[in-house]
Design a protein around this motif. Structure first.
Motif, PDB file in Angstrom:
ATOM      1  N   ARG A 197       0.822  -1.411  -0.006  1.00 46.21           N
ATOM      2  CA  ARG A 197      -0.026  -0.088  -0.058  1.00 46.21           C
ATOM      3  C   ARG A 197       0.891   1.240  -0.053  1.00 46.21           C
ATOM      4  O   ARG A 197       0.410   2.354  -0.607  1.00 46.21           O
ATOM      5  N   PHE A 226       0.796   3.299  -3.553  1.00 46.71           N
ATOM      6  CA  PHE A 226       0.040   4.358  -3.537  1.00 46.71           C
ATOM      7  C   PHE A 226       0.489   6.031  -2.851  1.00 46.71           C
ATOM      8  O   PHE A 226       0.614   6.808  -3.760  1.00 46.71           O
ATOM      9  N   VAL A 249      -5.582  -2.508 -12.232  1.00 44.51           N
ATOM     10  CA  VAL A 249      -6.681  -1.551 -11.711  1.00 44.51           C
ATOM     11  C   VAL A 249      -6.213  -0.292 -10.806  1.00 44.51           C
ATOM     12  O   VAL A 249      -6.477   0.802 -11.083  1.00 44.51           O
ATOM     13  N   PHE A 250      -5.010  -0.633  -9.963  1.00 46.16           N
ATOM     14  CA  PHE A 250      -4.763   0.538  -9.152  1.00 46.16           C
ATOM     15  C   PHE A 250      -3.550   1.360 -10.104  1.00 46.16           C
ATOM     16  O   PHE A 250      -3.447   2.201  -9.528  1.00 46.16           O
ATOM     17  N   SER A 251      -3.015   0.831 -11.031  1.00 41.65           N
ATOM     18  CA  SER A 251      -2.343   1.915 -11.953  1.00 41.65           C
ATOM     19  C   SER A 251      -3.159   2.817 -12.439  1.00 41.65           C
ATOM     20  O   SER A 251      -2.863   4.027 -12.726  1.00 41.65           O
ATOM     21  N   ILE A 252      -4.709   2.605 -12.710  1.00 42.30           N
ATOM     22  CA  ILE A 252      -5.384   3.440 -13.223  1.00 42.30           C
ATOM     23  C   ILE A 252      -5.656   4.750 -12.420  1.00 42.30           C
ATOM     24  O   ILE A 252      -5.640   5.923 -12.776  1.00 42.30           O
ATOM     25  N   LEU A 253      -5.409   4.331 -11.054  1.00 40.09           N
ATOM     26  CA  LEU A 253      -5.752   5.331  -9.874  1.00 40.09           C
ATOM     27  C   LEU A 253      -4.493   6.338  -9.946  1.00 40.09           C
ATOM     28  O   LEU A 253      -4.713   7.418  -9.838  1.00 40.09           O
ATOM     29  N   ILE A 254      -3.315   5.580 -10.061  1.00 41.75           N
ATOM     30  CA  ILE A 254      -2.014   6.331 -10.105  1.00 41.75           C
ATOM     31  C   ILE A 254      -1.909   7.285 -11.253  1.00 41.75           C
ATOM     32  O   ILE A 254      -1.668   8.332 -11.007  1.00 41.75           O
ATOM     33  N   GLY A 285      -4.555   8.589 -12.825  1.00 43.31           N
ATOM     34  CA  GLY A 285      -5.590   9.609 -12.442  1.00 43.31           C
ATOM     35  C   GLY A 285      -4.980  10.610 -11.377  1.00 43.31           C
ATOM     36  O   GLY A 285      -5.249  11.891 -11.749  1.00 43.31           O
ATOM     37  N   VAL A 286      -4.058  10.365 -10.572  1.00 47.94           N
ATOM     38  CA  VAL A 286      -3.536  11.131  -9.819  1.00 47.94           C
ATOM     39  C   VAL A 286      -2.393  11.905 -10.191  1.00 47.94           C
ATOM     40  O   VAL A 286      -2.520  13.191 -10.213  1.00 47.94           O
ATOM     41  N   TYR A 287      -1.525  11.307 -11.348  1.00 41.14           N
ATOM     42  CA  TYR A 287      -0.833  12.151 -11.995  1.00 41.14           C
ATOM     43  C   TYR A 287      -1.573  13.281 -12.934  1.00 41.14           C
ATOM     44  O   TYR A 287      -1.142  14.189 -12.990  1.00 41.14           O
ATOM     45  N   TYR A 288      -2.827  12.811 -13.369  1.00 41.54           N
ATOM     46  CA  TYR A 288      -3.320  13.887 -14.220  1.00 41.54           C
ATOM     47  C   TYR A 288      -3.925  14.931 -13.445  1.00 41.54           C
ATOM     48  O   TYR A 288      -3.709  16.065 -13.901  1.00 41.54           O
TER      49      TYR A 288
END
Length: 396
Positions: free
Chosen positions: A22, A26, A241-246, A248-251
């Protein structure tokens, strides 16, 4: 299929329940994105110290010093007398350059004897040296041209003709791609890609190795022993799946630091997806081949650590030895950054990224196939060496 979803659900729980994963997956991307964003936030190096030793101390030499001081890229530290050790002064002030104005500078200028300025550039830091050199060349060149034109005018030549006498032809230098020389736009997004690959490889390093170490693989994957590829998917889908979140954070971080997004956003999403897939399958392959989680992590970090240096992003691949180029080309980060540079910095056509997308796709397929073969062999050895009595105990 029911067993597949049971194990997939279990994998998500294991991932979220692991405090180390985690933190790495993250918190590390957010921390590095924020830290590096503030490091490169200014985009340019400004007010770089430059020493000026004025041996002439005349109005003309003072005028040159004032013009240098007006340039925002550099900050002038003037010496009316030459210090005992120029090198020591450069180190003490962390100066990027030293400008020596010779004695009789004004007199030689007025007599058209063309005096020479000596500029010593501190290349201990190449970046600041380049910024300082550019600023000095611009200012000194402007001063020299102005002084020459003024001398011709004093001799009775009209201003328009004096300009052509000094400069018989005009050269226009037009910058392309990142015209402001903004270092934030150049370095920050690339470093985020480096961090993304690092955390994916770190997470995948323990995927199979940790299960094999603690002996839970035989118990949990007994019914999947004939299905190597679905077993691989169970391990990589949570990472995807969690890479999509990362991403998104980068965006979101792009908006905070006002960094432009790449051209052809759909192509960029596809490129990122293939990059994540190839990096995760590389991690799976190493995790299967090295059953020790610590050793698998160490090997993947050895691969990932120099990835940015040899990627060709800051130093051309063509200038590297053939064996280094080979190593660079088998690391997913290399083709990704080449395509990323085209989309973000150079704002090129999407079609220009297709060779790099093809390169990434080939890496993804190769690592997926090699991982599948390695896991197939591993499953055969594991369950061949697991006797019938042990399997019954596991099931019970």
């Amino acid at each position: 299929m029911k067993e597949f979803f049971r194990l997939l659900k279990r994998e998500f729980k294991l991932f979220i329940g692991n405090s180390t994963l985690r933190t790495v997956f993250f918190l590390a991307p957010v921390f590095y994105a924020t830290l590096l964003g503030f490091v490169y936030k200014s985009g340019k190096v400004e007010h770089t110290p430059v020493l000026v030793v004025d041996r002439d101390n005349t109005p003309l030499s003072s005028q040159l010093t004032d013009m240098l001081d007006d340039n925002k890229s550099i900050s002038i530290i003037k010496y009316a007398q030459e210090p005992l050790s120029i090198k020591d002064e450069v180190i003490r002030h962390e100066a990027a350059a030293v400008v020596i104005i010779p004695s009789r500078f004004e007199a030689d200028m007025l007599q058209k004897k063309y005096p020479e300025l000596n500029v010593y550039v501190n290349t201990g830091n190449v970046l600041t040296a380049n910024f300082a050199s550019k600023a000095l060349q611009l200012t000194i060149g402007t001063f020299s041209a102005g002084a020459s034109i003024k001398a011709l005018q004093k001799a009775g030549m009209p201003a328009t003709k004096a300009a052509t006498q000094y400069e018989p032809f005009k050269a226009n230098y037009i910058t392309l791609f990142n015209t402001t020389g903004n270092y934030l736009i150049f370095m920050w997004p690339a470093m985020l890609a480096v961090v993304l690959q690092q955390v994916i490889l770190l997470a995948m390093a323990v995927s199979f190795a940790a299960e094999l170490e603690r002996g839970s693989f035989v118990k949990e994957y007994l019914k999947m022993k004939r299905w190597a590829f679905p077993t691989m998917l169970i391990k990589v889908i949570p990472i995807w799946v969690f890479s999509i979140l990362i991403v998104g954070v980068y965006y979101f971080m792009h908006m905070i630091f006002r960094v432009p997004m790449p051209e052809g956003i759909l192509n960029f999403i596809l490129l990122t997806a293939v990059f994540v897939g190839s990096a995760s399958f590389l991690g799976v392959l190493i995790s299967i081949l090295i059953p020790d989680a610590l050793k698998a992590t160490q090997i993947l970090m050895v691969i990932a650590s120099p990835a940015f240096i040899i990627s060709g992003f800051t130093w051309p691949l063509s200038a590297m030895p053939a064996f280094v180029q080979f190593i660079a080309n088998i690391i997913p980060l290399t083709p990704f950054l080449q395509a990323f540079k085209i989309l973000l910095i150079q704002k090129g056509s999407v079609e220009l990224t297709f060779p790099f997308l093809k390169h990434l796709s080939i890496l993804l397929v190769i690592y997926a196939i090699l991982g599948w073969i390695a896991l197939k062999i591993k499953l055969w050895f594991i369950f061949r060496n697991t006797g019938a009595e042990e399997v019954e105990e596991v099931v019970e």
